[in-house]
Design a protein around this motif. Structure first.
Motif, mmCIF file in Angstrom:
data_model
loop_
_atom_site.group_PDB
_atom_site.id
_atom_site.type_symbol
_atom_site.label_atom_id
_atom_site.label_comp_id
_atom_site.label_asym_id
_atom_site.label_seq_id
_atom_site.Cartn_x
_atom_site.Cartn_y
_atom_site.Cartn_z
ATOM 1 N N VAL A 117 0.885 -1.165 0.000
ATOM 2 C CA VAL A 117 0.000 0.000 0.000
ATOM 3 C C VAL A 117 0.918 1.209 0.000
ATOM 4 C CG1 VAL A 117 -1.794 1.274 1.234
ATOM 5 C CG2 VAL A 117 -1.791 -1.247 1.279
ATOM 6 N N VAL A 118 0.836 2.033 -1.047
ATOM 7 C CA VAL A 118 1.756 3.148 -1.230
ATOM 8 C C VAL A 118 0.974 4.410 -1.579
ATOM 9 C CG1 VAL A 118 2.150 2.500 -3.647
ATOM 10 C CG2 VAL A 118 3.833 3.900 -2.487
ATOM 11 N N THR A 119 1.419 5.534 -1.025
ATOM 12 C CA THR A 119 0.753 6.793 -1.348
ATOM 13 C C THR A 119 1.168 7.268 -2.734
ATOM 14 O OG1 THR A 119 2.473 7.928 -0.093
ATOM 15 C CG2 THR A 119 0.360 7.586 1.017
ATOM 16 N N LEU A 127 5.031 4.261 -11.303
ATOM 17 C CA LEU A 127 5.368 3.244 -12.302
ATOM 18 C C LEU A 127 4.095 2.672 -12.919
ATOM 19 C CD1 LEU A 127 8.191 1.382 -10.368
ATOM 20 C CD2 LEU A 127 8.462 2.986 -12.271
ATOM 21 N N PRO A 128 4.071 2.468 -14.226
ATOM 22 C CA PRO A 128 2.856 1.960 -14.876
ATOM 23 C C PRO A 128 2.404 0.595 -14.339
ATOM 24 C CG PRO A 128 4.515 2.580 -16.512
ATOM 25 C CD PRO A 128 5.138 2.741 -15.168
ATOM 26 N N ASP A 129 3.331 -0.191 -13.820
ATOM 27 C CA ASP A 129 2.978 -1.520 -13.316
ATOM 28 C C ASP A 129 2.574 -1.520 -11.853
ATOM 29 O OD1 ASP A 129 3.443 -2.644 -15.798
ATOM 30 O OD2 ASP A 129 5.532 -3.135 -15.346
ATOM 31 N N GLY A 135 -0.464 -6.462 -7.110
ATOM 32 C CA GLY A 135 -0.352 -6.448 -5.652
ATOM 33 C C GLY A 135 0.060 -5.120 -5.067
ATOM 34 N N VAL A 136 -0.058 -4.033 -5.856
ATOM 35 C CA VAL A 136 0.326 -2.695 -5.408
ATOM 36 C C VAL A 136 -0.935 -1.822 -5.382
ATOM 37 C CG1 VAL A 136 1.773 -0.675 -5.846
ATOM 38 C CG2 VAL A 136 2.622 -2.972 -6.429
ATOM 39 N N PHE A 137 -1.209 -1.244 -4.231
ATOM 40 C CA PHE A 137 -2.421 -0.453 -4.040
ATOM 41 C C PHE A 137 -2.012 0.994 -3.792
ATOM 42 C CE2 PHE A 137 -3.233 -4.784 -3.230
ATOM 43 C CZ PHE A 137 -4.516 -5.023 -3.684
ATOM 44 N N VAL A 138 -2.274 1.853 -4.770
ATOM 45 C CA VAL A 138 -1.898 3.263 -4.706
ATOM 46 C C VAL A 138 -3.070 4.042 -4.115
ATOM 47 C CG1 VAL A 138 -1.155 5.278 -6.037
ATOM 48 C CG2 VAL A 138 -0.382 2.976 -6.700
ATOM 49 N N VAL A 139 -2.772 4.812 -3.063
ATOM 50 C CA VAL A 139 -3.815 5.560 -2.355
ATOM 51 C C VAL A 139 -3.425 7.026 -2.255
ATOM 52 C CG1 VAL A 139 -4.553 3.531 -1.035
ATOM 53 C CG2 VAL A 139 -2.815 5.057 -0.081
#
Length: 189
Positions: A117-119, A127-129, A135-139
């Motif tokens: 979980v990344v801001t 990054l486009p991926d 498995g990467v959750f952008v918040v």
């Protein structure tokens, strides 16, 4: 942007999901790392997850904002071998930074088979991926990060999310990153 790399020997198979799921917040304890903005919205006594906070305190005033509530979960500075163990024990890693550098924590997290979980202010998020499929959750903020953590902890497919993050890490090993650089250099030469 071409990302930093994950050394191939740092790739680890995801561990089984903890009971309760284990959440790791890594980084020096200072305002730009943003720990407070997510910890303010999580409960240190929750039964649905367990949080570990790893990182030396570089700003005591900032640490005081959450030390009382989280003192028994703060691990302080940990040596590299113990940090690797914490990553391997974790199911979810939270990177709530305010600054826009790349963030090696993100790479270490996915290489260890953790959901991330990344801001959206972190370079890793750009990054486009950096997608939920990987498995990467952008918040956008700490409240949303905490909400995402709680949601992930309740998902029956968290093990699958961890495997997708680990699979994604294979695309950022040195050989893959070097190939990106080589392609970029050829294109501009």
């Amino acid at each position: 942007m071409i990302p930093l790399d994950v050394p191939a020997d740092r790739l680890a198979e995801p561990t089984p999901v903890g009971d309760p799921p284990q959440v790791l917040v890594v980084g020096r304890i200072e305002p730009r790392k943003g720990q407070y903005r997510v910890l303010a919205h999580l409960d240190p006594d929750a039964s649905a997850y367990e949080v570990d906070i790893a990182g030396g305190v570089t700003d005591g005033t900032y640490a005081a904002r959450f030390r009382d509530r989280w003192h028994d979960r703060m691990r302080g500075y940990v040596p590299d071998d113990r940090l690797r163990e914490l990553y391997c024990e974790a199911d979810i890693v939270v990177m709530p930074s305010y600054h826009k550098t790349f963030g090696i924590v993100g790479l270490e997290a996915i290489a260890s088979g953790c959901a991330l979980v990344v801001t959206d202010t972190c370079g890793f998020a750009q990054l486009p991926d950096s997608t939920t499929d990987n498995g990467v959750f952008v918040v956008a903020d700490g409240r949303k990060a905490a909400e995402t953590v709680r949601t992930l902890c309740g998902r029956s497919d968290l093990a699958s999310v961890k495997r997708r993050a680990r699979k994604h890490a294979e695309s950022v090993t040195w050989s893959e990153v070097a190939a990106c650089y080589e392609s970029l250099y050829r294109a501009v030469a």
